[in-house]
Motif scaffolding. Structure first.
Motif, PDB file in Angstrom:
ATOM      1  N   SER A  34      15.852 -20.486  -7.605  1.00 59.03           N
ATOM      2  CA  SER A  34      15.299 -21.750  -7.101  1.00 59.03           C
ATOM      3  C   SER A  34      13.770 -21.667  -7.054  1.00 59.03           C
ATOM      4  O   SER A  34      13.186 -20.577  -7.131  1.00 59.03           O
ATOM      5  N   GLU A  35      13.144 -22.820  -6.912  1.00 60.70           N
ATOM      6  CA  GLU A  35      11.680 -22.856  -6.803  1.00 60.70           C
ATOM      7  C   GLU A  35      11.209 -22.058  -5.593  1.00 60.70           C
ATOM      8  O   GLU A  35      10.176 -21.391  -5.636  1.00 60.70           O
ATOM      9  N   GLU A  36      11.967 -22.122  -4.520  1.00 64.56           N
ATOM     10  CA  GLU A  36      11.628 -21.380  -3.300  1.00 64.56           C
ATOM     11  C   GLU A  36      11.649 -19.869  -3.555  1.00 64.56           C
ATOM     12  O   GLU A  36      10.768 -19.126  -3.124  1.00 64.56           O
ATOM     13  N   GLU A  37      12.686 -19.410  -4.300  1.00 66.62           N
ATOM     14  CA  GLU A  37      12.805 -17.978  -4.617  1.00 66.62           C
ATOM     15  C   GLU A  37      11.667 -17.533  -5.540  1.00 66.62           C
ATOM     16  O   GLU A  37      11.102 -16.449  -5.370  1.00 66.62           O
ATOM     17  N   ILE A  38      11.307 -18.378  -6.494  1.00 69.31           N
ATOM     18  CA  ILE A  38      10.201 -18.062  -7.416  1.00 69.31           C
ATOM     19  C   ILE A  38       8.878 -17.984  -6.653  1.00 69.31           C
ATOM     20  O   ILE A  38       8.069 -17.073  -6.872  1.00 69.31           O
ATOM     21  N   ARG A  39       8.656 -18.932  -5.714  1.00 67.54           N
ATOM     22  CA  ARG A  39       7.428 -18.917  -4.905  1.00 67.54           C
ATOM     23  C   ARG A  39       7.354 -17.635  -4.070  1.00 67.54           C
ATOM     24  O   ARG A  39       6.305 -16.979  -3.991  1.00 67.54           O
ATOM     25  N   LYS A  40       8.485 -17.261  -3.473  1.00 71.64           N
ATOM     26  CA  LYS A  40       8.561 -16.033  -2.662  1.00 71.64           C
ATOM     27  C   LYS A  40       8.231 -14.806  -3.519  1.00 71.64           C
ATOM     28  O   LYS A  40       7.505 -13.900  -3.091  1.00 71.64           O
ATOM     29  N   ALA A  41       8.740 -14.809  -4.744  1.00 69.38           N
ATOM     30  CA  ALA A  41       8.498 -13.692  -5.666  1.00 69.38           C
ATOM     31  C   ALA A  41       7.016 -13.598  -6.022  1.00 69.38           C
ATOM     32  O   ALA A  41       6.423 -12.514  -6.034  1.00 69.38           O
ATOM     33  N   LYS A  42       6.394 -14.753  -6.319  1.00 70.67           N
ATOM     34  CA  LYS A  42       4.978 -14.767  -6.700  1.00 70.67           C
ATOM     35  C   LYS A  42       4.087 -14.298  -5.544  1.00 70.67           C
ATOM     36  O   LYS A  42       3.106 -13.583  -5.753  1.00 70.67           O
ATOM     37  N   ASP A  43       4.446 -14.717  -4.322  1.00 71.58           N
ATOM     38  CA  ASP A  43       3.685 -14.278  -3.142  1.00 71.58           C
ATOM     39  C   ASP A  43       3.751 -12.759  -3.008  1.00 71.58           C
ATOM     40  O   ASP A  43       2.739 -12.098  -2.740  1.00 71.58           O
ATOM     41  N   ALA A  44       4.954 -12.212  -3.164  1.00 71.85           N
ATOM     42  CA  ALA A  44       5.133 -10.757  -3.055  1.00 71.85           C
ATOM     43  C   ALA A  44       4.375 -10.042  -4.169  1.00 71.85           C
ATOM     44  O   ALA A  44       3.746  -9.004  -3.940  1.00 71.85           O
ATOM     45  N   GLU A  45       4.413 -10.611  -5.378  1.00 71.29           N
ATOM     46  CA  GLU A  45       3.705  -9.997  -6.510  1.00 71.29           C
ATOM     47  C   GLU A  45       2.203  -9.954  -6.247  1.00 71.29           C
ATOM     48  O   GLU A  45       1.548  -8.914  -6.469  1.00 71.29           O
ATOM     49  N   MET A  46       1.646 -11.066  -5.771  1.00 65.57           N
ATOM     50  CA  MET A  46       0.202 -11.114  -5.515  1.00 65.57           C
ATOM     51  C   MET A  46      -0.199 -10.095  -4.452  1.00 65.57           C
ATOM     52  O   MET A  46      -1.211  -9.409  -4.584  1.00 65.57           O
ATOM     53  N   GLU A  47       0.608  -9.994  -3.400  1.00 62.67           N
ATOM     54  CA  GLU A  47       0.316  -9.027  -2.338  1.00 62.67           C
ATOM     55  C   GLU A  47       0.419  -7.600  -2.849  1.00 62.67           C
ATOM     56  O   GLU A  47      -0.409  -6.745  -2.535  1.00 62.67           O
ATOM     57  N   LEU A  48       1.421  -7.342  -3.673  1.00 55.35           N
ATOM     58  CA  LEU A  48       1.590  -6.005  -4.251  1.00 55.35           C
ATOM     59  C   LEU A  48       0.410  -5.637  -5.150  1.00 55.35           C
ATOM     60  O   LEU A  48      -0.097  -4.506  -5.100  1.00 55.35           O
ATOM     61  N   ARG A  49      -0.020  -6.587  -5.970  1.00 55.94           N
ATOM     62  CA  ARG A  49      -1.166  -6.315  -6.848  1.00 55.94           C
ATOM     63  C   ARG A  49      -2.424  -6.004  -6.027  1.00 55.94           C
ATOM     64  O   ARG A  49      -3.193  -5.096  -6.357  1.00 55.94           O
ATOM     65  N   ARG A  50      -2.616  -6.760  -4.938  1.00 55.43           N
ATOM     66  CA  ARG A  50      -3.773  -6.514  -4.077  1.00 55.43           C
ATOM     67  C   ARG A  50      -3.726  -5.102  -3.497  1.00 55.43           C
ATOM     68  O   ARG A  50      -4.716  -4.359  -3.534  1.00 55.43           O
ATOM     69  N   ARG A  51      -2.543  -4.720  -2.982  1.00 55.01           N
ATOM     70  CA  ARG A  51      -2.403  -3.390  -2.371  1.00 55.01           C
ATOM     71  C   ARG A  51      -2.538  -2.279  -3.413  1.00 55.01           C
ATOM     72  O   ARG A  51      -3.176  -1.257  -3.154  1.00 55.01           O
ATOM     73  N   LEU A  52      -1.936  -2.485  -4.567  1.00 55.75           N
ATOM     74  CA  LEU A  52      -2.006  -1.471  -5.619  1.00 55.75           C
ATOM     75  C   LEU A  52      -3.426  -1.285  -6.129  1.00 55.75           C
ATOM     76  O   LEU A  52      -3.885  -0.149  -6.346  1.00 55.75           O
ATOM     77  N   ASP A  53      -4.132  -2.382  -6.318  1.00 59.36           N
ATOM     78  CA  ASP A  53      -5.529  -2.295  -6.774  1.00 59.36           C
ATOM     79  C   ASP A  53      -6.366  -1.497  -5.779  1.00 59.36           C
ATOM     80  O   ASP A  53      -7.221  -0.695  -6.169  1.00 59.36           O
ATOM     81  N   GLU A  54      -6.089  -1.701  -4.490  1.00 56.09           N
ATOM     82  CA  GLU A  54      -6.832  -0.997  -3.445  1.00 56.09           C
ATOM     83  C   GLU A  54      -6.499   0.497  -3.442  1.00 56.09           C
ATOM     84  O   GLU A  54      -7.383   1.346  -3.434  1.00 56.09           O
ATOM     85  N   VAL A  55      -5.206   0.808  -3.468  1.00 52.06           N
ATOM     86  CA  VAL A  55      -4.762   2.214  -3.391  1.00 52.06           C
ATOM     87  C   VAL A  55      -5.187   2.992  -4.630  1.00 52.06           C
ATOM     88  O   VAL A  55      -5.617   4.149  -4.551  1.00 52.06           O
ATOM     89  N   LEU A  56      -5.081   2.357  -5.806  1.00 52.33           N
ATOM     90  CA  LEU A  56      -5.367   3.080  -7.051  1.00 52.33           C
ATOM     91  C   LEU A  56      -6.862   3.303  -7.303  1.00 52.33           C
ATOM     92  O   LEU A  56      -7.227   3.996  -8.261  1.00 52.33           O
ATOM     93  N   LYS A  57      -7.702   2.765  -6.398  1.00 53.60           N
ATOM     94  CA  LYS A  57      -9.135   3.118  -6.475  1.00 53.60           C
ATOM     95  C   LYS A  57      -9.315   4.628  -6.267  1.00 53.60           C
ATOM     96  O   LYS A  57     -10.263   5.231  -6.760  1.00 53.60           O
ATOM     97  N   ASN A  58      -8.376   5.210  -5.487  1.00 53.62           N
ATOM     98  CA  ASN A  58      -8.418   6.655  -5.218  1.00 53.62           C
ATOM     99  C   ASN A  58      -7.828   7.471  -6.361  1.00 53.62           C
ATOM    100  O   ASN A  58      -7.887   8.707  -6.331  1.00 53.62           O
ATOM    101  N   TYR A  59      -7.196   6.797  -7.301  1.00 49.89           N
ATOM    102  CA  TYR A  59      -6.547   7.487  -8.431  1.00 49.89           C
ATOM    103  C   TYR A  59      -6.947   6.797  -9.730  1.00 49.89           C
ATOM    104  O   TYR A  59      -6.138   6.118 -10.374  1.00 49.89           O
ATOM    105  N   PRO A  60      -8.214   6.941 -10.142  1.00 56.72           N
ATOM    106  CA  PRO A  60      -8.699   6.190 -11.314  1.00 56.72           C
ATOM    107  C   PRO A  60      -7.995   6.559 -12.629  1.00 56.72           C
ATOM    108  O   PRO A  60      -8.070   5.786 -13.595  1.00 56.72           O
ATOM    109  N   HIS A  61      -7.307   7.688 -12.655  1.00 56.34           N
ATOM    110  CA  HIS A  61      -6.602   8.113 -13.867  1.00 56.34           C
ATOM    111  C   HIS A  61      -5.207   7.494 -13.966  1.00 56.34           C
ATOM    112  O   HIS A  61      -4.493   7.718 -14.938  1.00 56.34           O
TER     113      HIS A  61
END
Length: 447
Positions: free
Chosen positions: A19-46
């Motif tokens: 459903s559109e609601e499930e897709i929106r929920k997925a996109k929100d989680a994806e954006m948050e995950l990308r933000r967290r991963l970008d932050e954490v992987l600053k410590n692991y540039p390789h």
């Protein structure tokens, strides 16, 4: 709910498309995950991360959203370092977590209400150099991502069709069709309906050569060639019985199309009184070996349960209990090995074969032995009656387990050694829980 096959497929789409609601929920989680991963992987540039799997290809099934993130490590990273850092990153980007195990440990967690797997793997130039099964996943994604475009809902229909039949998932507990296998079949045949139509002709010797674009037969096993690794069978975990089940439901669906093939329903379970009455009326030997579940992952547990089952069933066949069926069940706390035999109790004596009369020395040794019964000749051979050690099926099973627990899988064998109960007849109903009742009804082939 019968009708035209195309109409049924159209009606099934709302059951499988998120459903559109499930897709929106997925996109929100994806954006948050990308933000967290970008932050954490600053410590692991390789290192780098990739979203892979059914979410990344938009082939996930309605109500089954799970995001797969792979952390890619340089090829020369020691395995211990890959596991340690991979788990550290996984734990730091999810809200709550548990460790799970495949080729190596990975993190399963939740982000904004969405289930997430964070899996470390090696970044390789070629699929031929993989160090563990998960290293193939980026290559699978790259091969599929463009080819599957426009066919996402066909994948979803196939997954749901399989799920309702109980044969979706390559894990050993199910031994069905993996998500990757579903996507390959859709790419190869072009649509859900074409997979179903063609599957009616599959045999145990069918080879679906995806990279070569052809189907042929070769004695051996049902084989789906992995376009990323042509020596690998993508259907290796699919059991022969589940292949047969799929072929049959495809035949039935085409003859009588129905929305029922896409609707999961809890089966009706007869009352314990009705089940007990059926067990007593059959006149068979029904036994359940009940023991504590070993603390191991399911993909290690189920092969051992199968091994123990096969070992005991072969023994029952040799001892002339005439087994009808064997099966196994596990829940959070206990395991059950289930057997039904045509004969629950044998005669106290059995015939023991001796040498033919021509073999004088062997005959002499045979006749010298002290026995309760005197030998007789039949068909030019000497025979003698000997007393059985165990004539009841439950005693025979118990005796075998006590003598031979080491042959029943490392962890399962050790738990059997610690202790087990053998329940017979309607006493098998002492094993509690609805899931066991479902297993028992299926085992007894009750309608």
């Amino acid at each position: 709910m019968n009708g035209d096959v195309h109409k049924i497929i159209e009606e099934a789409l709302p059951l499988v498309v998120p459903s559109e609601e499930e897709i929106r929920k997925a996109k929100d989680a994806e954006m948050e995950l990308r933000r967290r991963l970008d932050e954490v992987l600053k410590n692991y540039p390789h290192l780098e991360y990739r979203f892979l799997g059914s979410y990344a290809r938009n082939t996930w099934l309605k109500g089954n959203l799970e995001i797969d993130i792979f952390i890619l490590f340089p090829e020369d990273t020691p395995k211990e370092e890959l596991e340690r850092i991979g788990l550290e990153i996984g734990k730091s980007v999810v809200d709550e977590y548990e460790l799970r195990y495949a080729a190596h440990p990975y993190v399963h967690g939740i982000v904004k209400g969405v289930e997430v797997d964070v899996v470390p793997c090696y970044k390789l130039k070629s699929a031929e150099k993989i160090k563990s099964a998960v290293d193939r996943t980026p290559f699978h994604h790259d091969w599929l991502k463009d080819r599957i475009r426009g066919k996402e809902n066909d994948v979803r229909l196939l997954k749901k069709f399989l799920k309702v039949a109980g044969i979706y998932g390559a894990e050993y507990k199910v031994r069905g069709f993996s998500g990757y296998l579903c996507e390959l079949l859709i790419v190869f045949y072009g649509s859900f309906l074409e997979v179903i139509r063609n599957a009616t002709e599959w045999t145990r010797n069918t080879v679906i050569d995806v990279p070569a674009g052809k189907v042929y037969r070769r004695k051996g096993e049902f084989f789906v060639v992995d376009p990323v690794d042509p020596k690998r069978n993508v259907a290796a975990n699919l059991s022969l019985d589940n292949l047969a089940k799929f072929v049959q439901i495809c035949r039935e669906f085409l003859k009588r199309p129905s929305l029922d093939y896409f609707v999961e329903r809890e089966p009706e379970i007869p009352s314990d009184e009705i089940i007990a009455e059926e067990i007593e009326s059959r006149g068979t030997g029904l036994c359940a070996v009940v023991f504590k579940k070993p603390d191991i992952v399911e993909d290690n547990l189920y092969p051992q349960l199968e091994k123990a089952c096969r070992r005991i069933n072969d023994f029952l066949r040799r001892e002339n209990f005439l087994p009808l069926r064997a099966g196994y069940f596990a829940n959070e706390s206990k395991c059950v090995l289930m057997f039904e035999t045509q004969v629950g109790e044998l005669a106290r004596i059995r015939r023991h074969e001796g040498p033919p009369f021509e073999e004088e020395e062997h005959v002499e040794r045979f006749l010298k032995k002290e026995r309760k019964y005197k030998p007789f000749i039949e068909g030019g051979k000497f025979w003698v009656y000997v007393e059985r050690k165990n004539w009841k099926v439950e005693d025979a099973i118990s005796d075998l387990i006590r003598r031979d627990w080491r042959s029943m899988g490392k962890n399962v064998g050790e738990k059997l050694k610690e202790g087990f109960d053998v329940l017979t007849g309607k006493d098998v109903l002492k094993v509690e829980g609805r899931e066991f009742r479902k297993f028992l009804v299926e085992f007894l082939c009750l309608k």
